[in-house]
Design a protein around this motif. Structure first.
Motif, PDB file in Angstrom:
ATOM      1  N   GLY A   1     -49.849 -74.958   9.520  1.00 25.53           N
ATOM      2  CA  GLY A   1     -48.519 -75.095  10.074  1.00 25.53           C
ATOM      3  C   GLY A   1     -47.453 -74.753   9.051  1.00 25.53           C
ATOM      4  N   GLY A   2     -46.293 -74.447   9.539  1.00 22.55           N
ATOM      5  CA  GLY A   2     -45.192 -74.114   8.649  1.00 22.55           C
ATOM      6  C   GLY A   2     -44.454 -75.359   8.213  1.00 22.55           C
ATOM      7  N   GLY A   3     -43.509 -75.786   9.019  1.00 21.12           N
ATOM      8  CA  GLY A   3     -42.750 -76.977   8.687  1.00 21.12           C
ATOM      9  C   GLY A   3     -41.650 -76.705   7.683  1.00 21.12           C
ATOM     10  N   LEU A   4     -40.893 -77.753   7.408  1.00 19.80           N
ATOM     11  CA  LEU A   4     -39.776 -77.652   6.483  1.00 19.80           C
ATOM     12  C   LEU A   4     -40.238 -77.910   5.057  1.00 19.80           C
ATOM     13  CD1 LEU A   4     -37.116 -79.702   8.492  1.00 19.80           C
ATOM     14  CD2 LEU A   4     -37.374 -77.227   8.423  1.00 19.80           C
ATOM     15  N   THR A   5     -39.572 -77.252   4.118  1.00 19.01           N
ATOM     16  CA  THR A   5     -39.843 -77.529   2.714  1.00 19.01           C
ATOM     17  C   THR A   5     -39.222 -78.870   2.339  1.00 19.01           C
ATOM     18  OG1 THR A   5     -37.828 -76.449   1.952  1.00 19.01           O
ATOM     19  CG2 THR A   5     -39.788 -75.063   2.227  1.00 19.01           C
ATOM     20  N   HIS A   6     -39.588 -79.349   1.156  1.00 17.59           N
ATOM     21  CA  HIS A   6     -39.042 -80.634   0.711  1.00 17.59           C
ATOM     22  C   HIS A   6     -37.515 -80.562   0.609  1.00 17.59           C
ATOM     23  CE1 HIS A   6     -39.119 -84.510  -1.403  1.00 17.59           C
ATOM     24  NE2 HIS A   6     -38.143 -84.004  -2.136  1.00 17.59           N
ATOM     25  N   SER A   7     -36.999 -79.468   0.029  1.00 17.60           N
ATOM     26  CA  SER A   7     -35.546 -79.365  -0.114  1.00 17.60           C
ATOM     27  C   SER A   7     -34.856 -79.254   1.239  1.00 17.60           C
ATOM     28  CB  SER A   7     -35.194 -78.155  -0.991  1.00 17.60           C
ATOM     29  OG  SER A   7     -35.620 -76.953  -0.388  1.00 17.60           O
ATOM     30  N   GLN A   8     -35.501 -78.607   2.207  1.00 14.81           N
ATOM     31  CA  GLN A   8     -34.905 -78.524   3.546  1.00 14.81           C
ATOM     32  C   GLN A   8     -34.847 -79.892   4.205  1.00 14.81           C
ATOM     33  OE1 GLN A   8     -37.591 -75.599   5.183  1.00 14.81           O
ATOM     34  NE2 GLN A   8     -36.134 -73.918   4.920  1.00 14.81           N
ATOM     35  N   ARG A   9     -35.910 -80.687   4.017  1.00 10.63           N
ATOM     36  CA  ARG A   9     -35.892 -82.033   4.590  1.00 10.63           C
ATOM     37  C   ARG A   9     -34.806 -82.883   3.932  1.00 10.63           C
ATOM     38  NH1 ARG A   9     -41.544 -81.421   4.161  1.00 10.63           N
ATOM     39  NH2 ARG A   9     -41.593 -82.752   2.306  1.00 10.63           N
ATOM     40  N   ARG A  10     -34.677 -82.769   2.606  1.00 11.19           N
ATOM     41  CA  ARG A  10     -33.668 -83.571   1.918  1.00 11.19           C
ATOM     42  C   ARG A  10     -32.253 -83.082   2.255  1.00 11.19           C
ATOM     43  NH1 ARG A  10     -35.204 -87.012  -2.095  1.00 11.19           N
ATOM     44  NH2 ARG A  10     -33.398 -86.605  -3.435  1.00 11.19           N
ATOM     45  N   THR A  11     -32.089 -81.790   2.509  1.00 12.14           N
ATOM     46  CA  THR A  11     -30.778 -81.292   2.930  1.00 12.14           C
ATOM     47  C   THR A  11     -30.419 -81.851   4.299  1.00 12.14           C
ATOM     48  OG1 THR A  11     -31.096 -79.260   1.655  1.00 12.14           O
ATOM     49  CG2 THR A  11     -29.410 -79.216   3.363  1.00 12.14           C
TER      50      THR A  11
END
Length: 796
Positions: A481-491
């Motif tokens: 799966g793709g999903g969001l990166t850590h920085s995208q989740r924190r943003t």
């Protein structure tokens, strides 16, 4: 690109009649239909008639009595036009006819003479704008026949939006090929039969810029007679959105819409020395183009010159010196291939975008030039009475050959998610004019008319277009799966905290001006003054890429204030631009992401009555909330003067001993410069430290033993920030320290103050004794006094 259904049927026998069904076919091929226009016959009761005789009106000087021959005999009409003679073929609106606008023709008494009908002009028939005389028909017309039968009406016109990568689709033939491939129909191409006559043309062509002009084809057609184009050709041009001018000009426009290759006709008798030179302009060159504008040329412009000077702005518009006219008898048909970027930049530079430049800037097929020139010559022979001269001038130093793409069949299932076998893919690609050999991989030879097909994925798209996007079922992709990166989740978490605190996200332009930095009060040596200039700014007030987010937010607040919304809380997450090169690609500037926030407002329920606007503490509270939610335990502020901010109400933002931003109240002078009132709090922080993945933490079991608590008060300089004291206390002990809380600040006068903290210590494996607690207290006092040069108040 306007596509006439009648014209399209000349190439393919399309079985569909419903415009909505045809729209679905075109849209499925990737040609979005912006509009559908139904063209009907705009009149009734109009016949073809011949002028039998003309005589003066007995009681008027400016009108005449005209006897016309109809299929059922003759009749007399009164006419005020003077552009026709006896024997001319005209259009007669008979009594009872209805013209555009609901105008019904009846028998009218005009100065004592009854007019039984009306001879019509183009505009009166709704066929064009000409109204300075009646419509005189050229060609074979049967007297008495309904004139509507000679028109290519009714018709349906589809206004298509052609993507920039499909130059071949900017033509009727290109659209016909696509539809024929989709519906598996035969596509008929125009047959060109041209007889050439001696003597051969004396034309010579020299290309001094082979990059700008890879190919130039020239043909001479002599003995032409300028006049109106046939009705069918005029009708097709009108359907395409172009006004007919004359048979010489209309022919080039017709071929451009038919084949997709723009051409141009020169009056060959006006070409000095019958020699053309293709080159770049030089500084100071000028040219009066066909629209009557004197244009100052740029050294990057490609031009065509004869022995006397420049005669054409290549690929865009011809020049006045060699323009065809009513007296033209010899024409030079030019069909050249031009370098697309050069045409694009020239058309933008001169604000002169033509139908020709729209095609050349996409990239016309270089191997179509000779065919386009021959087609124009053929139509000039047919419609202007000329004859083609022997010898075609074709300067083509480096011919472009078709290319081959290796196409693994497995790419279809990998990208589309559906099984398409090799024979099916071969059939689809062959229908689209490609040559396919092999089984897997397929070796696909692409025609030069399709410069967009260079990779296997491009061929996947071609197969998908013919297979039908609607026939591809929805499916979940295979693999991880793709999903969001850590920085995208924190943003996203960052945005959630900000909006939860009552802030609204803004999205301002990425351009600012030097005046914005001046209004902010930045000194000359401020790093934010080092901006990246824009070559073609939208306006002189926004001539640089932004080096800070603050001007955009401040102007957004001012704009809200001008509408009466003085109480605003805004934030923006966006990139700023530095003059230093990017570590990704040194050809572009460094573009770090920033977070900026702003609070302003008048007294309302959320602000105390003695405040005029916002305070810096509104944003320090927000910063604390961000640190807690993002787990940034080392996020703090340190009071310091910041350019553009109030000197006594500004600070730097510290994370792990690094300055990552600034916070404070906008300087009153800046507030006035941006047309704001009251106090305005602003903050700008580098985004990466906030959203970066934090270091791994280690779990420590909480102590079950009781704590020891004591208070410490220190006397110090008033300029020492409280955060510095708290940090020094924390740094005094490696183990045993549980918390440090500031609880008191007292002004001692004389530039000194007292800060008091509560310290909690606790042992992990036993109950701490008084002696141990006192030892830790002593260690803290000694460390803080040495670290900050402060003094403990109240003695030991």
């Amino acid at each position: 690109m306007r596509v006439s259904l009648r014209w399209l049927r000349e190439f393919i026998d399309i079985p569909l009649t419903n415009p909505d069904e045809i729209e679905q076919v075109l849209a499925g091929l990737g040609h979005e239909v912006d509009a559908i226009e139904i063209l009907g016959i705009p009149f009734t009761g109009v016949e073809v008639a011949q002028v039998a005789s003309i005589r003066p009106h007995p009681d008027a000087d400016k009108i005449r009595l005209v006897t016309v021959q109809r299929g059922a005999g003759t009749q007399e009409v009164v006419c005020g036009a003077w552009n026709f003679d006896e024997g001319d073929i005209v259009t007669l609106a008979t009594v009872g006819a209805v013209l555009p606008g609901g105008f019904e023709i009846g028998a009218r008494d005009i100065r004592g003479v009854v007019s039984e009908g009306m001879i019509c002009s183009e505009r009166e028939l709704g066929l064009g704008d000409q109204h300075d005389g009646i419509l005189v028909l050229q060609g074979d017309f049967e007297i008495g026949r309904d004139f509507a039968e000679y028109l290519e009406l009714p018709d349906v016109v589809f206004d298509l939006s052609i993507t920039p990568n499909r130059p071949d689709a900017m033509s009727m033939l290109g659209i016909a090929r696509d539809v024929a491939a989709k519906l598996n129909l035969e596509c008929r191409e125009p047959t060109i039969e041209l007889v050439e006559f001696d003597p051969p043309t004396a034309l010579e062509v020299e290309i001094r810029d082979p990059e700008g002009c890879p190919r130039f084809v020239g043909r001479e057609v002599r003995g032409v007679v300028s006049g109106p184009s046939p009705m069918w050709l005029q009708a097709r041009l009108r359907a395409a959105g172009v006004r007919p001018i004359s048979n010489l000009v209309d022919t080039t426009n017709y071929v451009m819409f038919e084949l997709g290759h723009p051409t141009h006709v020169f009056d060959l008798d006006q070409v000095a020395g019958e020699r053309l030179i293709v080159h770049r302009a030089v500084a100071g060159d000028t040219l009066q183009t066909l629209d009557g504008v004197e244009r100052k040329l740029d050294p990057e412009d490609i031009v065509i010159s004869d022995e006397n000077g420049i005669v054409s702005l290549a690929g865009i518009m011809g020049g006045g010196p060699t323009e065809v006219s009513e007296s033209t008898t010899r024409v030079l048909v030019e069909a050249a291939h031009w370098y697309p970027p050069a045409i694009l930049y020239s058309s933008k530079r001169h604000a002169l975008r033509s139908e020709a430049s729209a095609r050349f800037e996409r990239g016309v097929d270089p191997n179509l030039s000779a065919r386009a020139a021959a087609r124009v010559a053929q139509l000039l022979v047919d419609n202007a009475g000329g004859e083609a001269a022997r010898r075609v001038v074709d300067v083509y130093p480096t011919p472009v050959e078709p290319w081959t793409v290796e196409f693994p069949v497995g790419e279809l299932v990998r990208i589309l998610g559906i099984e398409v076998d090799g024979p099916t893919a071969t059939d689809f690609l062959t229908r689209l004019g490609m040559t396919v050999t092999g089984s897997d991989p397929l070796m696909v030879t692409v025609p030069t008319a399709r410069p967009d097909l260079t990779r296997p994925v491009d061929l996947v798209e071609e197969v998908a277009r013919l297979h039908g996007y609607d026939n591809i079922p929805e499916s979940l992709p295979h693999g991880t799966g793709g999903g969001l990166t850590h920085s995208q989740r924190r943003t996203r978490l960052l945005r959630s905290v900000l909006t939860g605190a009552g802030f609204t996200e803004a999205n301002t332009l990425g351009f600012i001006g030097v005046a914005d930095l001046d209004a902010l009060g930045l000194p000359a040596d401020d790093p934010r003054r080092a901006t990246v200039r824009v070559k073609n700014p939208l306006s002189e007030a926004e001539e640089t890429l932004r080096s800070t987010l603050l001007p955009g937010l401040i102007k957004a607040a001012a704009r809200n204030g001008s509408y009466g919304f003085r109480d605003v809380a805004l934030f923006e997450i966006g990139r700023v631009f530095r003059k230093t090169p990017s570590n990704i690609d040194d050809r572009i500037p460094h573009q770090p992401a920033h977070l900026a926030a702003l609070v302003t407002g008048a007294v309302d329920g959320s602000l105390s009555s003695d405040r005029d606007g916002a305070e810096v503490f509104d944003l320090t509270a927000l910063l604390t909330a961000l640190g807690e939610r993002l787990g940034l335990g080392k996020l703090s502020i340190r009071q310091a003067p910041v350019p553009g901010l109030h000197p006594g109400r500004s600070a730097t933002i510290i994370n792990d001993d690094f300055v990552i931003g600034t916070i404070g109240e906008l300087h009153p002078a800046a507030v006035r410069q941006f047309d704001l009132t009251g106090r305005v709090a602003v903050m700008e922080i580098e985004l990466d430290p906030l959203v970066a993945e934090p270091a791994w933490w280690r779990f420590t079991a909480p102590s079950v033993y009781p704590p020891e608590k004591f208070d410490l008060a220190f006397e110090m300089e008033a300029a020492v920030p409280a955060s510095q004291l708290v940090g020094s206390v924390r740094g005094a002990l490696r183990e045993g320290l549980e918390s440090v809380t500031l609880f008191d600040e007292f002004d001692l006068g004389g530039g000194r103050k007292s800060l008091a903290v509560t310290v909690v210590v606790r042992a992990a494996d036993h109950t701490m004794t008084d002696e141990e607690a006192q030892g830790l207290r002593r260690t803290i006092i000694d460390h803080v006094q040495a670290d900050l040069n402060v003094k403990l108040r109240g003695g030991e």
